[in-house]
Every structure is written in C-alpha cells, then in structure tokens.
Design a protein around this motif. Structure first.
Motif, PDB file in Angstrom:
ATOM      1  N   LYS A 292       7.102 -49.860   4.047  1.00  0.00           N
ATOM      2  CA  LYS A 292       6.324 -48.945   4.890  1.00  0.00           C
ATOM      3  C   LYS A 292       7.107 -48.581   6.147  1.00  0.00           C
ATOM      4  CE  LYS A 292       1.845 -50.732   3.315  1.00  0.00           C
ATOM      5  NZ  LYS A 292       0.598 -51.435   3.725  1.00  0.00           N
ATOM      6  N   GLY A 293       7.916 -49.536   6.616  1.00  0.00           N
ATOM      7  CA  GLY A 293       8.775 -49.248   7.765  1.00  0.00           C
ATOM      8  C   GLY A 293       8.249 -49.729   9.091  1.00  0.00           C
ATOM      9  N   ASN A 294       7.338 -50.712   9.084  1.00  0.00           N
ATOM     10  CA  ASN A 294       6.908 -51.324  10.353  1.00  0.00           C
ATOM     11  C   ASN A 294       7.991 -52.303  10.801  1.00  0.00           C
ATOM     12  OD1 ASN A 294       4.142 -50.246  10.740  1.00  0.00           O
ATOM     13  ND2 ASN A 294       3.774 -51.264   8.783  1.00  0.00           N
ATOM     14  N   ILE A 295       8.557 -52.062  11.974  1.00  0.00           N
ATOM     15  CA  ILE A 295       9.672 -52.871  12.471  1.00  0.00           C
ATOM     16  C   ILE A 295       9.292 -53.521  13.794  1.00  0.00           C
ATOM     17  CG2 ILE A 295      12.090 -52.854  13.190  1.00  0.00           C
ATOM     18  CD1 ILE A 295      12.373 -50.250  11.526  1.00  0.00           C
ATOM     19  N   LYS A 296       9.623 -54.800  13.916  1.00  0.00           N
ATOM     20  CA  LYS A 296       9.310 -55.504  15.161  1.00  0.00           C
ATOM     21  C   LYS A 296      10.450 -56.449  15.534  1.00  0.00           C
ATOM     22  CE  LYS A 296       5.443 -57.799  17.451  1.00  0.00           C
ATOM     23  NZ  LYS A 296       4.057 -58.327  17.275  1.00  0.00           N
ATOM     24  N   PHE A 297      10.960 -56.312  16.766  1.00  0.00           N
ATOM     25  CA  PHE A 297      11.955 -57.234  17.331  1.00  0.00           C
ATOM     26  C   PHE A 297      11.227 -58.136  18.338  1.00  0.00           C
ATOM     27  CE2 PHE A 297      14.709 -54.400  15.350  1.00  0.00           C
ATOM     28  CZ  PHE A 297      16.046 -54.744  15.516  1.00  0.00           C
ATOM     29  N   ASN A 298      11.286 -59.457  18.130  1.00  0.00           N
ATOM     30  CA  ASN A 298      10.648 -60.409  19.050  1.00  0.00           C
ATOM     31  C   ASN A 298      11.706 -61.259  19.743  1.00  0.00           C
ATOM     32  OD1 ASN A 298       7.976 -59.697  18.488  1.00  0.00           O
ATOM     33  ND2 ASN A 298       7.877 -61.065  16.715  1.00  0.00           N
ATOM     34  N   GLN A 299      11.902 -61.036  21.017  1.00  0.00           N
ATOM     35  CA  GLN A 299      12.836 -61.829  21.824  1.00  0.00           C
ATOM     36  C   GLN A 299      14.206 -61.995  21.140  1.00  0.00           C
ATOM     37  OE1 GLN A 299      12.683 -63.223  25.021  1.00  0.00           O
ATOM     38  NE2 GLN A 299      10.943 -61.809  25.162  1.00  0.00           N
ATOM     39  N   VAL A 300      14.748 -60.887  20.677  1.00  0.00           N
ATOM     40  CA  VAL A 300      16.012 -60.924  19.933  1.00  0.00           C
ATOM     41  C   VAL A 300      17.193 -60.989  20.899  1.00  0.00           C
ATOM     42  CG1 VAL A 300      17.541 -59.629  18.407  1.00  0.00           C
ATOM     43  CG2 VAL A 300      15.090 -59.749  17.913  1.00  0.00           C
ATOM     44  N   ARG A 301      18.028 -61.993  20.650  1.00  0.00           N
ATOM     45  CA  ARG A 301      19.268 -62.146  21.410  1.00  0.00           C
ATOM     46  C   ARG A 301      20.444 -62.121  20.432  1.00  0.00           C
ATOM     47  NH1 ARG A 301      18.783 -63.680  26.667  1.00  0.00           N
ATOM     48  NH2 ARG A 301      16.673 -64.191  27.342  1.00  0.00           N
ATOM     49  N   PHE A 302      21.524 -61.484  20.879  1.00  0.00           N
ATOM     50  CA  PHE A 302      22.683 -61.370  19.990  1.00  0.00           C
ATOM     51  C   PHE A 302      23.952 -61.198  20.807  1.00  0.00           C
ATOM     52  CE2 PHE A 302      25.764 -58.645  17.764  1.00  0.00           C
ATOM     53  CZ  PHE A 302      26.058 -59.470  16.685  1.00  0.00           C
ATOM     54  N   SER A 303      25.048 -61.792  20.285  1.00  0.00           N
ATOM     55  CA  SER A 303      26.356 -61.631  20.930  1.00  0.00           C
ATOM     56  C   SER A 303      27.426 -61.549  19.853  1.00  0.00           C
ATOM     57  CB  SER A 303      26.642 -62.807  21.871  1.00  0.00           C
ATOM     58  OG  SER A 303      26.521 -64.041  21.177  1.00  0.00           O
ATOM     59  N   TYR A 304      28.348 -60.592  20.007  1.00  0.00           N
ATOM     60  CA  TYR A 304      29.498 -60.504  19.109  1.00  0.00           C
ATOM     61  C   TYR A 304      30.476 -61.628  19.399  1.00  0.00           C
ATOM     62  CZ  TYR A 304      27.874 -55.777  17.968  1.00  0.00           C
ATOM     63  OH  TYR A 304      27.122 -54.703  17.554  1.00  0.00           O
ATOM     64  N   VAL A 305      30.640 -61.921  20.684  1.00  0.00           N
ATOM     65  CA  VAL A 305      31.493 -63.020  21.137  1.00  0.00           C
ATOM     66  C   VAL A 305      30.597 -64.048  21.812  1.00  0.00           C
ATOM     67  CG1 VAL A 305      33.434 -63.681  22.599  1.00  0.00           C
ATOM     68  CG2 VAL A 305      33.409 -61.425  21.498  1.00  0.00           C
ATOM     69  N   LYS A 306      30.744 -65.308  21.414  1.00  0.00           N
ATOM     70  CA  LYS A 306      29.886 -66.354  21.941  1.00  0.00           C
ATOM     71  C   LYS A 306      29.931 -66.393  23.468  1.00  0.00           C
ATOM     72  CE  LYS A 306      28.721 -71.210  21.234  1.00  0.00           C
ATOM     73  NZ  LYS A 306      29.107 -72.477  20.546  1.00  0.00           N
TER      74      LYS A 306
END
Length: 594
Positions: free
Chosen positions: A347-361
């Motif tokens: 259906k396409g319901n999208i949710k980001f919850n407190q998303v953290r991301f790093s390419y380099v640590k």
C-alpha cells in the motif's frame, strides 16, 4: 564490511588450505579428476619404459648384432611411444577441460556473491580491480589444473620411477647422479620462493593498470575538458613502468635458474660418461646400454625439475590469483536477507521511527529522524547538499541498514520483508541514469519475461514518451550503446521513468530526476510524473522547488535532521528553512533570466 583472514602469506611457496578450497570445486567432476590422475601415473611408467627398452635394444640387439632382437625392442619402443602419445593427449585435454569447468563455477560463485554486496562496498572499491578479479585472475586459476597441479604430479611420479630404475640397474651411477641433485633442488626451492613474491607484485600491478585504464576511459570526457591528457599520459607511463618492472623481475629469476639447471644436467651427463665409460673399459660390471640408458634417465630426472620449476610458476600465479578471488568471496558485505514476508502489492505506508544512520562510524548522517508517509501520498524531500535526502532512499531500499531506530512499511519492519521482493516493489529514478549497451526495449524490461513489448509500448503511450522513442532509428530496438551514450540526458531520464512505470511499483522514488535536463524534456517528465505518481506512494527528492508545489507534503531537511513539514503554501508563510531555500532559488533564477 568484514573480510575473513586469508592464510596465504607473501613468500609462502604453497598454501595447502587455499589449495583444498580450489580442489572442492572439482567434486562435481570426480570422474574426470581421477582419470587425469590415473593418466599422470601411466605417463610416468611409459616415460621410463622407453630408455629401459633402449638399454636392451643396445646390449642384446645392436652389440650382439642380433637383428631380430633389435627389431623386437624397436617395435616395443614404438608401441610404448604410441601409448604415451595417446595418454599425453588425453591428459592435456582433460586437465584443461577440468580447469575450465572449475573457473566457470568459481566465476559464477564470485559474480553471484558480488551481486549481493552492499552499495557501500562498491562505493569503496575500484571497478577495475573487481573486473580484474572476475576476469583475468580467475582465468589465471585455470593454469593450476592445466599447467600446474597435474603436470607437477606427473613429473614427480616420473622422477620417482626414474630413480627406482636407476637404483635397480646401478646404485653407483645413481649415487653419482644424486650428488648433483641437492644443488638443483636447493636452486629450485629458492627460485620458487622468489617467483611467489614476484608474481604477487605482477598481479598487483596488473590490477592497478586495469583500474587506471578503466577509470580514465570512463572519464575521458573530463580528462579532455580539463586538458589533463599530458598529466594522465605521464601517470599511465609511470604505472606501466611499474608493471614492466614487475614482469622483468620474473624474467630475471628465470634467466638465472634455467641456465643453472641446464648446466647441472650437462655436468651429470659428463660424470656418467666418465665414470661409466671407465667401468665399461676396465670391467664388464656396466654395459654400453646401461650407460646410454642412464644418460637418458638423467635427462628425464632433471628435465622434470626444470619443468616443475616452470610449472610451479604457473601454479603460483594461479594460487596468487586464487588468493585474491577468495579474498572477495570471503568478504562479508551482504545485506542480511532473513525476511519471510513477500512484499506484494504494498500500500505504501512508510514510517521512520528515531532512525539513525552513518556511512562512517561516529559521523551520523541521519540523526534520529521521524517521518511518516501515507499510502498514495506524494511527498517531497528538500534540503541542501549533504542534508541526508538520498540517504533516506538508500535506507528504504535497504542498500544500507540503519544504525538504530525502526523503518516500517505497511506496519511491518522493513527487515521482515524478503529483500528481493521488497526491491521489486520500490522503483527508483535517479538523476544519473544508467543504461546498458543494449536496446531501449531491454533497458526498460531488464529482460524480465513478464514485461512484454506490447506492455512497454502501451506504457510509453500512457506517460507520453512513445512519440520520442518512435522517432529513433529502430524505435524500441534502438541500441543506446554504453551508458546510453546515444541519448541526451533528458532522453535517458524519460527511459528511466518508463522503466519505473512498467514495473508497477507500490512505492516510487524520484531522486532529483529533473535537476539537469532541458525545458522540453522537463515538460515531458512533469507530465510523466503526474501519470506514474497517481494512486501510489511517491517520494520526490527535489532540487528545483518549483517542481514540487503540488506535493501533498514537503519535508525540509538540514544536516541529517527534519526541520519542517508541510505543504508548499504553508511553508512559505513561516520564516523558516523552506522559505529561505525558495527565495534564494527564486532570486537566482531571476538573476539568470535577467
């Protein structure tokens, strides 16, 4: 990205563990493997029989002037020679056949493994080096079977058989021959170690050369635009010089070793003639036939040593190449695909919850963002370069995995979906469109059997690009050449839109798809965008804010954080990030038009 430790060390003549891994690829071809091994044993026996029969032909036939005996042994030698030719042919053919089968399977395994690598691996790896591993390095591995392993085994067996016959016929002459053997064995050992190091350097320089040429040819336009021809020519000469020096080092070692081996053989033959000849003259302990047989056997003993050294070169080159190939196979850079849910008709319901991301640590690109996109919505994401816009798309398609937080699609964790089915439901149109050197039709369908030519033509009519494609020679069968060089950037973009549309995705992503095209193409793309976003969840990463005025929701990002969310008109009423971005871009466009 993790790489298993490889036990091979530079200067180590032979890596048994690596060799066992290679032998595992021969299991499906056991019968051929055993046949080649048996042929090697038979060849060693047949090779020794010829000088042995020659001894009797001389002593019992020629010396005794017995014509029938001479003819008999000559006939026997002829039969042995015929048998040797037959087995030699079978041995060489099936050893090479086995080698080609092994490298075919190994290449398939390597390519399949690389297909599952994270996008980050390709970001950090040279394309030229990967091509070298998948093509020339694997081809070199074939020499282990065709020129290395079995040939060395055959030669060693022949040497053992020769020594056995020698001791049986005359232990004195055998000991005389063996006085020279330690010297040549030592020289062979040193030669092998030196060649191992030299071939490591050769493979490294070949990889560097391939990488340099591939990158410069791909980027030739930039080289010429910025007048870098002379500089790149100098760089190429420098790399090519290193490549030459690496090969010359192997030539140098060969030039030293083989004359030493040849001299050792000549000295041995001289000792046999001197010592054996005196025994023949002084007593009847030895015969002329035995002397000639020992001369033949001595050459058969030393010739394999020279050949083993040469074949050991091939074996070592293959082992070096295998070490590099297994280095990639052992690389753990895969996105885990443990999801059990098939992503069908999302259906396409999208949710980001407190998303953290790093390419380099330690260097976060997304800093705990919360984002929600409802089914059927068209959401635009804007922000300065480096704000984290494209990162969101990479995470949604699971080209990378998040550091912490949670991404939900239709209420289920993204990782719970089977990876391939998830990506089937997400279509992405990038700013830099990649097209293969093939027809437009195949670039759109990507060889999926379910997508027919009639479907593509109808889809092209639906989004308004059929007229453009029909104007090309051979229309849908027009070959766009490498990277779509025969099309303009706007035309490539239209092909990308059509490719996304025919896949009928549940979620559509447009990543700055209109940032570098002409006004005519932009108009066609705007019309196509309205068609393909209708009724499905769409995320548009936009650089030109004028193209997203009708979006249901605009998300403004800055330095990995969401600063504002709202519609175009709403965001303009506040003195925030979006208003400043819009005004700056509007003023710039006014200045350019003026």
């Amino acid at each position: 990205m993790k790489t298993k430790k490889n036990n091979s060390t530079t200067g180590k003549a032979f890596d048994l563990g690596l060799f066992k891994r290679l032998l595992a690829f021969t299991k499906p071809y056991k019968k051929t493997f055993y046949f080649v091994a048996i042929a090697a044993i038979v060849l060693s026996a047949l090779g020794v029989m010829r000088p042995y029969l020659l001894r009797f032909a001389i002593d019992d036939g020629i010396v005794e002037k017995d014509v029938k005996t001479t003819q008999f042994y000559i006939l026997m030698m002829l039969l042995v020679l015929i048998g040797e030719v037959i087995f030699q042919f079978s041995f060489i053919f099936f050893a090479n056949w086995l080698g080609q089968k092994v490298i075919r399977d190994l290449r398939v395994k390597l390519f399949n493994h690389m297909m599952d690598f994270k996008k980050q691996y390709f970001d950090n790896s040279s394309v030229g080096r990967l091509v070298t591993r998948a093509v020339s390095d694997i081809e070199t591995i074939a020499s282990i079977f065709s020129q290395g392993l079995f040939m060395i085994i055959s030669d060693l067996l022949k040497m053992i058989a020769v020594l056995f016959v020698m001791f049986y016929q005359s232990w004195q002459l055998t000991l005389l021959v063996l006085t020279v053997l330690p010297f040549i064995l030592y020289a062979t050992r040193v030669f092998q170690k030196k060649m191992k190091v030299a071939f490591e350097d050769v493979r490294a320089q070949v990889s560097n050369l391939n990488s340099f040429v591939q990158e410069r040819i791909s980027g030739m336009k930039i080289v010429q635009i910025f007048n870098r021809e002379q500089e790149e020519y100098k760089n190429f000469k420098n790399i090519n010089e290193k490549h030459k020096k690496a090969w010359i080092k192997t030539v140098w070692y060969n030039a030293i070793f083989f004359p030493i081996a040849e001299m050792s053989t000549s000295i041995t033959i001289g000792l046999i003639v001197w010592f054996g000849g005196l025994r023949v003259v002084e007593s009847d302990v030895l015969s002329l036939g035995i002397i000639i047989m020992f001369i033949e056997l001595a050459q058969m003993l030393f010739r394999p040593l020279r050949q083993i050294a040469d074949k050991f070169n091939s074996l070592q080159m293959g082992m070096v190449a295998a070490n590099r190939v297994f280095g990639i196979i052992d690389t753990n850079s895969k996105i885990e695909n443990q999801g059990q849910i098939e992503a069908k008709n999302l259906k396409g319901n999208i949710k980001f919850n407190q998303v953290r991301f790093s390419y380099v640590k330690g260097e976060e690109v997304l800093k705990g963002i919360n984002l929600e996109v409802n089914s059927g919505e068209t959401v635009a994401i804007v922000g300065a370069t480096g704000a984290g816009k494209s990162t969101i798309i990479n995470l949604l398609s699971r080209f990378y995995d998040i550091d912490s937080g949670e991404i939900l699609v239709d209420g289920k964790n993204l990782k719970s979906y089977e990876l391939n089915s998830l990506r089937e439901e997400i279509a992405v149109v990038l700013q830099d469109v990649f097209l293969f050197a093939d027809s437009i039709l195949k670039n759109i369908s990507l060889n999926k059997p379910a997508i027919k030519e009639a479907d593509i033509i109808q889809a092209a009519k639906d989004i308004g690009v059929h007229e453009f494609i029909s104007s090309l020679p051979n229309n849908y069968h027009y070959n766009v050449k490498e990277r779509g060089a025969m099309l303009s950037s706007g035309q490539r973009q239209l092909i990308a839109f059509l490719r996304a549309y025919v896949s009928n995705p549940g979620i559509l992503v447009l990543d700055e798809a209109t940032s570098s095209i002409d006004s005519y193409s932009e108009q066609l793309i705007q019309e196509a965008t309205e068609k393909i976003t209708k009724g499905r969840t769409s995320i548009i990463i936009a650089h030109r804010l004028a193209t997203i005025k009708t979006a249901d929701k605009i998300i403004v990002m800055d330095q990995g954080e969401i600063k504002e969310v709202g519609k175009h008109d709403e965001l303009l009423t506040t003195n925030g990030f979006y208003k400043r971005l819009y005004e700056a871009q509007f003023e710039k466009e006014v200045d350019i038009s003026a």
